[in-house]
Design an enzyme around this catalytic site. Structure first.
Site, PDB file in Angstrom:
ATOM      1  N   THR A  34       0.845  -1.198   0.000  1.00 49.71           N
ATOM      2  CA  THR A  34       0.000   0.000   0.000  1.00 49.71           C
ATOM      3  C   THR A  34       0.881   1.249   0.000  1.00 49.71           C
ATOM      4  O   THR A  34       0.607   2.211  -0.730  1.00 49.71           O
ATOM      5  CB  THR A  34      -0.947  -0.006   1.220  1.00 49.71           C
ATOM      6  OG1 THR A  34      -1.478  -1.322   1.388  1.00 49.71           O
ATOM      7  CG2 THR A  34      -2.088   0.971   1.032  1.00 49.71           C
ATOM      8  N   GLY A  99       4.200  -6.978   8.968  1.00 48.69           N
ATOM      9  CA  GLY A  99       4.010  -8.082   8.016  1.00 48.69           C
ATOM     10  C   GLY A  99       5.128  -8.112   6.984  1.00 48.69           C
ATOM     11  O   GLY A  99       5.507  -9.172   6.492  1.00 48.69           O
ATOM     12  N   GLY A 100       5.672  -6.935   6.672  1.00 45.12           N
ATOM     13  CA  GLY A 100       6.778  -6.865   5.712  1.00 45.12           C
ATOM     14  C   GLY A 100       8.138  -6.883   6.398  1.00 45.12           C
ATOM     15  O   GLY A 100       9.166  -6.765   5.731  1.00 45.12           O
ATOM     16  N   GLU A 106       9.986   1.408  10.975  1.00 49.40           N
ATOM     17  CA  GLU A 106       8.665   2.056  10.887  1.00 49.40           C
ATOM     18  C   GLU A 106       8.321   2.744  12.201  1.00 49.40           C
ATOM     19  O   GLU A 106       7.821   3.872  12.227  1.00 49.40           O
ATOM     20  CB  GLU A 106       7.594   1.013  10.546  1.00 49.40           C
ATOM     21  CG  GLU A 106       7.718   0.489   9.123  1.00 49.40           C
ATOM     22  CD  GLU A 106       6.774  -0.647   8.792  1.00 49.40           C
ATOM     23  OE1 GLU A 106       6.557  -0.895   7.605  1.00 49.40           O
ATOM     24  OE2 GLU A 106       6.243  -1.288   9.712  1.00 49.40           O
TER      25      GLU A 106
END
Ligand code: 5RP
Length: 236
Positions: A34, A99-100, A106
């Site tokens: 996304t 998830g990545g 992040e």
């Protein structure tokens, strides 16, 4: 509309959102499919920002390919916004991310930003976090002890493995997925996370944990969420 189209739609909405910020500032950019749609949508307008800070090597590569300036986070003191996806988001803006595998950077970039703009399609909205296995980045030598502590919380713990092709697997056994920081990821399934802030603090205290993929302290401030009828904007 399929999921890829929904990601594209919300990526474009996030572009419009950040272009409302005063020009000449630095923007934080997340990781994942996304976030990639957002980067691609923003590329023609990159000159609106003096630079970006990136949450992963993969995002850095994509930003540079589009001609964005990518800055070292240590050079940046003001970050008006960080835009990123999520694996799950609850009605209060708490999220599961990682998830990545980019959860540590992040969380660092999110902590620098005045606002976290979460972008996702409606499939990521959940009443209670935990159906998505919670990623926990660890120091590799602490795998055993951290796994046992996480099992005490009622979770089923598995070491994330690197994606390998069938022919790779025939030649070598599965190997741990290694993060951009040299860490490993434990995925913890079966948790029902009714108090995300308390669980985040608890897991942060386990020696050997680098980062837990619960974003309660660094929760979303704004959510742009797409479904077949368009994009909604929520604030928390
Ligand atoms: C990467 C992340 C991503 O934001 C999360 O996994 C969502 O990814 P996608 O947009 O591909 O569904 O936390 O570490």
């Amino acid at each position: 509309m399929n999921q890829d189209q929904l990601k594209q739609l919300v990526g474009e909405a996030a572009r419009d959102e950040v272009l409302k910020l005063p020009a000449g500032q630095v923007l934080g950019v997340g990781t994942g499919s996304t976030a990639n749609c957002f980067i691609d949508a923003l590329a023609p307008f990159k000159s609106h920002f003096s630079g970006t800070v990136s949450s992963s090597n993969a995002t850095t590569e994509r930003l540079l390919k589009h001609g964005f300036t990518v800055l070292d986070p240590n050079e940046v003191t003001q970050l008006p916004a960080y835009v990123d996806g999520a694996d799950e988001i609850d009605p209060f803006g708490n999220m599961i991310k990682g998830g990545g595998g980019a959860l540590t950077r992040e969380k660092i970039i999110a902590s620098m930003a005045q606002q976290f703009i979460c972008i996702c399609d409606a499939s990521k909205q959940v009443p209670v976090l935990g159906a998505f296995a919670l990623p926990v980045e660890i120091i590799p030598l602490a795998k055993g002890v951290v796994s046992r502590e996480l099992e005490k919380l009622g979770g089923r713990v598995s070491l994330r493995l690197s994606k390998q092709t069938r022919s790779d697997l025939e030649q070598t056994p599965s190997q741990a997925f290694v993060t951009d920081n040299g860490g490993w990821i434990l995925d913890v399934a079966g948790l029902k996370i009714s108090d995300p802030a308390a669980l985040e603090s608890h897991i942060n205290q386990i020696a050997g944990v680098i980062t837990v993929g619960l974003f309660a302290k660094e929760k979303a401030d704004v959510l742009l969420v797409s479904n077949a009828s368009g994009v909604s904007r929520l604030t928390f």
